[in-house]
Design a protein around this motif. Structure first.
Motif, PDB file in Angstrom:
ATOM      1  N   ILE A 114       0.845  -1.199   0.000  1.00 18.76           N
ATOM      2  CA  ILE A 114       0.000   0.000   0.000  1.00 18.76           C
ATOM      3  C   ILE A 114       0.877   1.243   0.000  1.00 18.76           C
ATOM      4  O   ILE A 114       1.793   1.375   0.826  1.00 18.76           O
ATOM      5  N   ALA A 115       0.591   2.152  -0.916  1.00 23.75           N
ATOM      6  CA  ALA A 115       1.347   3.401  -0.999  1.00 23.75           C
ATOM      7  C   ALA A 115       0.992   4.317   0.171  1.00 23.75           C
ATOM      8  O   ALA A 115      -0.178   4.620   0.395  1.00 23.75           O
ATOM      9  N   LEU A 116       1.990   4.736   0.907  1.00 23.81           N
ATOM     10  CA  LEU A 116       1.800   5.611   2.054  1.00 23.81           C
ATOM     11  C   LEU A 116       2.407   6.980   1.769  1.00 23.81           C
ATOM     12  O   LEU A 116       3.166   7.145   0.812  1.00 23.81           O
ATOM     13  N   PRO A 117       2.067   8.007   2.568  1.00 17.92           N
ATOM     14  CA  PRO A 117       2.664   9.330   2.372  1.00 17.92           C
ATOM     15  C   PRO A 117       4.186   9.278   2.430  1.00 17.92           C
ATOM     16  O   PRO A 117       4.769   8.395   3.081  1.00 17.92           O
ATOM     17  N   LEU A 118       4.830  10.214   1.767  1.00 16.96           N
ATOM     18  CA  LEU A 118       6.288  10.237   1.709  1.00 16.96           C
ATOM     19  C   LEU A 118       6.924  10.394   3.086  1.00 16.96           C
ATOM     20  O   LEU A 118       8.074  10.007   3.298  1.00 16.96           O
ATOM     21  N   ALA A 119       6.162  10.968   4.029  1.00 14.36           N
ATOM     22  CA  ALA A 119       6.688  11.150   5.381  1.00 14.36           C
ATOM     23  C   ALA A 119       6.824   9.826   6.131  1.00 14.36           C
ATOM     24  O   ALA A 119       7.404   9.781   7.210  1.00 14.36           O
ATOM     25  N   MET A 120       6.272   8.749   5.562  1.00 10.80           N
ATOM     26  CA  MET A 120       6.359   7.425   6.181  1.00 10.80           C
ATOM     27  C   MET A 120       7.139   6.486   5.264  1.00 10.80           C
ATOM     28  O   MET A 120       6.555   5.652   4.574  1.00 10.80           O
ATOM     29  N   PRO A 121       8.459   6.607   5.207  1.00 12.09           N
ATOM     30  CA  PRO A 121       9.255   5.766   4.301  1.00 12.09           C
ATOM     31  C   PRO A 121       9.154   4.298   4.677  1.00 12.09           C
ATOM     32  O   PRO A 121       9.311   3.939   5.853  1.00 12.09           O
ATOM     33  N   PRO A 122       8.904   3.400   3.713  1.00 16.60           N
ATOM     34  CA  PRO A 122       8.747   1.971   4.013  1.00 16.60           C
ATOM     35  C   PRO A 122       9.955   1.356   4.700  1.00 16.60           C
ATOM     36  O   PRO A 122       9.806   0.493   5.567  1.00 16.60           O
ATOM     37  N   ALA A 123      11.164   1.772   4.307  1.00 18.42           N
ATOM     38  CA  ALA A 123      12.366   1.168   4.889  1.00 18.42           C
ATOM     39  C   ALA A 123      12.424   1.374   6.396  1.00 18.42           C
ATOM     40  O   ALA A 123      12.783   0.461   7.152  1.00 18.42           O
ATOM     41  N   VAL A 124      12.078   2.574   6.843  1.00 21.77           N
ATOM     42  CA  VAL A 124      12.084   2.857   8.281  1.00 21.77           C
ATOM     43  C   VAL A 124      11.034   2.008   8.987  1.00 21.77           C
ATOM     44  O   VAL A 124      11.278   1.426  10.054  1.00 21.77           O
ATOM     45  N   GLY A 125       9.844   1.918   8.393  1.00 26.80           N
ATOM     46  CA  GLY A 125       8.783   1.122   8.984  1.00 26.80           C
ATOM     47  C   GLY A 125       9.146  -0.350   9.067  1.00 26.80           C
ATOM     48  O   GLY A 125       8.901  -1.013  10.089  1.00 26.80           O
ATOM     49  N   GLU A 126       9.753  -0.887   8.014  1.00 29.16           N
ATOM     50  CA  GLU A 126      10.159  -2.295   8.012  1.00 29.16           C
ATOM     51  C   GLU A 126      11.215  -2.559   9.078  1.00 29.16           C
ATOM     52  O   GLU A 126      11.167  -3.584   9.773  1.00 29.16           O
ATOM     53  N   SER A 127      12.150  -1.664   9.210  1.00 30.08           N
ATOM     54  CA  SER A 127      13.198  -1.824  10.228  1.00 30.08           C
ATOM     55  C   SER A 127      12.601  -1.788  11.637  1.00 30.08           C
ATOM     56  O   SER A 127      12.982  -2.588  12.503  1.00 30.08           O
ATOM     57  N   ALA A 128      11.667  -0.882  11.852  1.00 24.30           N
ATOM     58  CA  ALA A 128      11.043  -0.769  13.165  1.00 24.30           C
ATOM     59  C   ALA A 128      10.214  -2.009  13.489  1.00 24.30           C
ATOM     60  O   ALA A 128      10.218  -2.494  14.628  1.00 24.30           O
ATOM     61  N   CYS A 129       9.485  -2.534  12.501  1.00 22.61           N
ATOM     62  CA  CYS A 129       8.706  -3.762  12.703  1.00 22.61           C
ATOM     63  C   CYS A 129       9.619  -4.930  13.076  1.00 22.61           C
ATOM     64  O   CYS A 129       9.331  -5.691  14.018  1.00 22.61           O
ATOM     65  N   THR A 130      10.710  -5.063  12.356  1.00 22.91           N
ATOM     66  CA  THR A 130      11.660  -6.141  12.631  1.00 22.91           C
ATOM     67  C   THR A 130      12.266  -5.992  14.012  1.00 22.91           C
ATOM     68  O   THR A 130      12.420  -6.968  14.756  1.00 22.91           O
ATOM     69  N   ALA A 131      12.614  -4.761  14.389  1.00 23.46           N
ATOM     70  CA  ALA A 131      13.215  -4.512  15.699  1.00 23.46           C
ATOM     71  C   ALA A 131      12.234  -4.839  16.829  1.00 23.46           C
ATOM     72  O   ALA A 131      12.621  -5.419  17.846  1.00 23.46           O
TER      73      ALA A 131
END
Length: 221
Positions: free
Chosen positions: A196-213
């Motif tokens: 799902i495309a999210l706003p640019l202020a929510m970069p997927p890479a950061v979200g994926e890293s946070a989920c994994t952490a």
């Protein structure tokens, strides 16, 4: 609320939005007033359940109006924001933490899926609300697992932690269930970030890293 429909059809955008805000506000006030005036007393329905049902009515009404008058932004935004409230009010004190977190995860997925098909404002609102609920879910679950670890190694703090979680803080089953939900949530979060495309202020890479952490923290703890 219905007065906003002809206003929107006649391209009176400002009037339609004002009527939508006024109608949503009056509906909320009426539902709250019915409780405050004793028309629906505490012996009939408890406070949390009533406010959950009231939020569900307001959210459902705005959702219906967003289908009737899709150009009125207020209805879509109000449906998304208020729609986050019924689940916590209705089930938070009725189920264990793990099923509650699973319910929040399902709510996040539904919100993102529905709002991804809306206008830009609705998509942004849905992304923000989903992110807030999702990270509240992840933080709550992680704290619960951490509390169990602390209670296991600290006999002095165990009684206070037992009171805090309303049960034995060192019980294994709730910790395993919560950890499983956290791992599932992390997996679902990564999939949603890629689909799902999210706003640019929510970069997927950061979200994926946070989920994994978050999942790694729960497993390690």
């Amino acid at each position: 609320m219905t007065a906003s429909v002809p206003a929107a059809r006649h391209k009176l955008a400002g009037t339609a939005e004002a009527l939508a805000i006024l109608g949503s506000g009056l509906l909320t006030v009426d539902l709250y007033g019915a409780r405050a005036l004793g028309l629906i007393g505490p012996d009939t329905i408890d406070g949390l359940t009533y406010f959950g049902l009231a939020a569900a009515i307001v959210a459902a009404t705005n959702l219906l109006m967003s289908r009737i008058a899709p150009t009125v932004i207020t209805y879509g935004v109000a449906a998304v924001i208020i729609g986050q409230l019924p689940l916590p009010f209705l089930v938070a004190d009725r189920v264990a933490l793990a099923p509650f977190l699973l319910g929040l995860l399902i709510q996040v997925a539904i919100t993102l899926y529905w709002t991804s098909k809306g206008t830009k404002v609705v998509r942004t609102t849905g992304a923000i609300c989903s992110a807030i609920v999702f990270w509240a879910l992840m933080i709550t679950g992680s704290v619960r697992v951490l509390i169990s670890l602390v209670a296991h190694h600290s006999v002095q703090s165990r009684p206070a932690l037992n009171d805090f979680v309303d049960g034995p803080a060192t019980a294994l089953s709730p910790v395993l269930a919560t950890t499983a939900i956290l791992c599932l949530s992390a997996l679902v979060g990564i999939v949603l970030l890629r689909k799902i495309a999210l706003p640019l202020a929510m970069p997927p890479a950061v979200g994926e890293s946070a989920c994994t952490a978050a999942a790694a923290f729960a497993l390690a703890t």
